[in-house]
Design an enzyme around this catalytic site. Structure first.
Site: not given
Length: 533
Positions: A173, A284, A112
């Site tokens: 997340d 958030e 990633h």
């Protein structure tokens, strides 16, 4: 044979001779290089691996790309380790070659990275997910923890620790990332204001350094290596094992969204909430620009507190700011939690008609991004370029940043979320390698945009990259003191500026733990020096 035919044959012979001479020169010129290329795989193949080395095209192609989907570098081989000794043996073998070897090593977790950070051109990629260690070891006590492989996914850690009624305190997340990958950066999400990033919740590490040594480290043992590796971008060692702090896990989450049109009120409420004890467990926010039918879209997952008022709300043509909150609880606490949430919400200045709530399981909340991943994959929209830009913005500059960026640069609907939320610097350990603004509160602003392949419009790669460039140029021009998270630079001078007063220590640690610049070449911080005898 006529004179003409003989002349034609002579010309053909001459051409053939010239071609042979040219090929002979090429062979002589590159003989050393070709010899090295053929010998190095052979020497690697003789090493005593419990796992295996792959040289086939399918394996090499798979690790030549990453989630960013913009850079492609082919390694020479892929190591699929079954033990830490496989990793140590490989690195030590390359280290013993000294400066004459061009080989570098990149540790790859779930792939990633965004800009080729987990890749190496002509080197060895270590597939960390194949690392076979003893099963997760969970210690239950006054200070509970779990020992996990550096190649373990956070989603697997969640499911295993929940069997004991426990879970890590700080998350990202997206949970389908490896432990080593997030700890090499920081690991930030909506719990960071309370518990700090993931690197603030680690007790101990096992590291393979750039010399092939396997070392345990913590705040008490090999302290400098411990702090260097956390947020160290893979420059000093490969994380093969980590001890992660745990806390009692809830079963349910009350998940809340509210909207603001006034940015000052939005940030004021965010900053108030992160300073309060036990108000919420997750805080958030995100920016919404000119999004049609916003609240109607929320109805598929959330319930409006006032359905009639919500149905009249119009988001067209507006820049709005969503505050996203979560409160963890167990079933027997529901009445108390509802009262607490109502009390805290009553003190906020959001648009009243935009209050949306839902209750979900703890697992469903933490793994919420994976639901979006499944949908995007089904539409063929997951494996596209992701020109993300993540920034840490000082609290004192967030208003001018928002005014210029959301008012002048980012003026159209973004093809992906734009996150914005504050964290407390006191929860970050300044001894780690991560660089943050020098203020008590700073904001994470993340432009998580996906590019539509072959598009020349505002959702195309070139437009998004140009937009990112304008944002960075504005930050630099106005001297905002911004720091990149998941940083990417092209020159060592830019890296020096990024690290600031940490640069000299960072450079010295590289020399101490990876003197031949073997590790993490994809970060492009240090250039490997090659000497020939």
């Amino acid at each position: 044979m006529s004179f003409f035919e003989q002349q034609q044959n002579n010309i053909k012979l001459l051409k053939g001779f010239i071609i042979l001479l040219f090929l002979s020169c090429l062979a002589t010129r590159f003989n050393f290089c070709l010899s090295n290329l053929s010998n190095i795989p052979f020497t690697l193949k003789t090493l005593p691996f419990k796992g295996n080395l792959s040289f086939d095209e399918i394996s090499l192609n798979k690790v030549s790309k990453d989630f960013g989907n913009r850079y492609q570098y082919y390694p020479m081989a892929v190591l699929n380790p079954k033990s830490v000794s496989d990793i140590s043996t490989t690195i030590k073998h390359i280290w013993q070659m000294g400066h004459s070897s061009y080989l570098t090593v990149a540790a790859r977790g779930h792939g990633h990275s965004l800009q080729g950070q987990s890749q190496t051109h002509g080197g060895i990629v270590i597939n960390m997910e194949s690392l076979m260690l003893p099963e997760m070891q969970i210690h239950v006590g006054n200070s509970s923890y779990v020992d996990v492989s550096g190649g373990e996914l956070w989603i697997n850690i969640l499911h295993e620790t929940l069997r004991y009624g426990l879970a890590p305190r700080s998350w990202t997340d997206y949970l389908h990332l490896t432990v080593g990958g997030t700890l090499s950066n920081a690991g930030v999400s909506g719990q960071a204001f309370k518990h700090g990033p993931q690197i603030s919740n680690v007790q101990q590490l096992e590291i393979v350094t750039g010399t092939g040594d396997v070392l345990n480290c913590s705040k008490e043992q090999n302290e400098e290596l411990f702090h260097s590796v956390l947020g160290g971008l893979g420059q000093f060692g490969i994380i093969t094992r980590a001890r992660i702090l745990l806390e009692p896990a809830p079963t349910m989450v009350k998940w809340i969204r509210v909207l603001y049109s006034d940015f000052a009120a939005f940030t004021r409420d965010q900053e108030r909430l992160i300073s309060e004890e036990n108000a919420f467990d997750y805080i958030e926010g995100f920016v919404i620009i000119n999004r049609t039918g916003l609240l109607n879209n929320w109805r598929s997952s959330f319930n409006p507190q006032d359905p009639v008022q919500a149905s009249h709300f119009n988001s067209d043509g507006k820049t709005l700011f969503c505050l996203e909150l979560a409160k963890y609880f167990n079933f027997e606490q529901i009445d108390i939690v509802n009262q607490e949430v109502e009390r805290h919400l009553s003190q906020l200045n959001y648009i009243p008609s935009t209050l949306f709530l839902t209750e979900v399981t703890y697992v469903d909340f933490l793994d919420r991004v994976h639901v979006s991943e499944v949908k995007l994959r089904s539409k063929g929209l997951w494996d596209v370029p992701h020109p993300w830009l993540n920034l840490f913005i000082p609290q004192s500059k967030i208003h001018s940043f928002a005014e210029n960026v959301f008012g002048n640069i980012l003026t159209q609907t973004s093809n992906g979320p734009v996150l914005i939320y504050p964290v407390n610097k006191s929860k970050w350990d300044n001894r780690s390698s991560v660089v943050t603004p020098n203020e008590d509160i700073f904001y994470l602003v993340a432009f998580l945009t996906s590019a539509v392949p072959s598009s020349n419009g505002t959702d195309g790669l070139e437009h998004i990259l140009s937009q990112n460039k304008r944002i960075l140029e504005y930050c630099e021009r106005e001297n905002l003191g911004v720091k990149q998270y998941l940083p990417h630079y092209n020159t060592q001078e830019e890296w020096r500026v990024h690290f600031g007063n940490k640069w000299e220590a960072f450079k010295q640690r590289k020399f101490d733990y990876d003197p031949f610049t073997i590790l993490a070449p994809g970060q492009r911080i240090f250039q490997k020096t090659i000497t020939t005898s």
